[in-house]
Scaffold this motif. Structure first.
Motif, mmCIF file in Angstrom:
data_model
loop_
_atom_site.group_PDB
_atom_site.id
_atom_site.type_symbol
_atom_site.label_atom_id
_atom_site.label_comp_id
_atom_site.label_asym_id
_atom_site.label_seq_id
_atom_site.Cartn_x
_atom_site.Cartn_y
_atom_site.Cartn_z
ATOM 1 N N TYR A 1 -11.050 -9.579 1.077
ATOM 2 C CA TYR A 1 -11.831 -8.429 0.615
ATOM 3 C C TYR A 1 -10.892 -7.473 -0.106
ATOM 4 C CZ TYR A 1 -14.834 -10.483 4.115
ATOM 5 O OH TYR A 1 -15.567 -11.380 4.843
ATOM 6 N N PRO A 2 -10.655 -7.688 -1.399
ATOM 7 C CA PRO A 2 -9.639 -6.899 -2.094
ATOM 8 C C PRO A 2 -9.975 -5.419 -2.253
ATOM 9 C CG PRO A 2 -10.784 -8.337 -3.629
ATOM 10 C CD PRO A 2 -11.252 -8.703 -2.251
ATOM 11 N N TYR A 3 -11.246 -5.048 -2.178
ATOM 12 C CA TYR A 3 -11.624 -3.660 -2.434
ATOM 13 C C TYR A 3 -12.025 -2.899 -1.183
ATOM 14 C CZ TYR A 3 -11.594 -5.546 -7.103
ATOM 15 O OH TYR A 3 -11.208 -6.165 -8.255
ATOM 16 N N GLN B 1 -6.419 -8.868 0.915
ATOM 17 C CA GLN B 1 -5.423 -7.991 1.505
ATOM 18 C C GLN B 1 -4.731 -8.731 2.636
ATOM 19 O OE1 GLN B 1 -6.671 -3.731 1.895
ATOM 20 N NE2 GLN B 1 -8.679 -4.581 1.406
ATOM 21 N N SER C 1 0.852 -1.187 0.000
ATOM 22 C CA SER C 1 0.000 0.000 0.000
ATOM 23 C C SER C 1 0.888 1.238 0.000
ATOM 24 C CB SER C 1 -0.879 0.011 1.252
ATOM 25 O OG SER C 1 -1.525 1.271 1.385
ATOM 26 N N ALA D 1 -1.991 -5.358 -0.820
ATOM 27 C CA ALA D 1 -2.925 -6.075 -1.681
ATOM 28 C C ALA D 1 -2.270 -7.422 -1.912
ATOM 29 C CB ALA D 1 -3.118 -5.329 -2.997
#
Length: 85
Positions: free
Chosen positions: A34-36, A65, A17, A54
């Motif tokens: 939960y990638p987003y 993540q 990040s 990520a």
């Protein structure tokens, strides 16, 4: 456009990040699928250092993540307080 350099470990392909203060993969790790989802690690009030990546879990190619933490107490705190959207 800047491109992030990936880091490949035995378990994950990681993309740091840009908000990380520490670009280290710490010993205690929590994968969240939960990638987003936006994860504001500063709001957890951890005692030690932490970083967020990520991640692609190589065993099943699941995207998500990876939260990495310096202290085991911070890992327990994250697991107890994390609630997906």
């Amino acid at each position: 456009m800047a491109t992030a350099k990936s880091i490949t470990t035995d378990d994950y392909k990681l993309f740091p990040s840009p908000r990380n203060r520490h670009r280290t993969i710490f010993l205690y790790q929590v994968f969240v699928p939960y990638p987003y989802m936006l994860i504001d690690l500063e709001s957890y009030g951890f005692q030690g250092k932490y970083s967020l990546f990520a991640a692609c879990r190589l065993s099943d190619m699941k995207m998500g993540q990876l939260v990495t933490l310096e202290l085991p107490g911070d890992e327990a705190k994250f697991k107890a307080q994390f609630v997906p959207d």
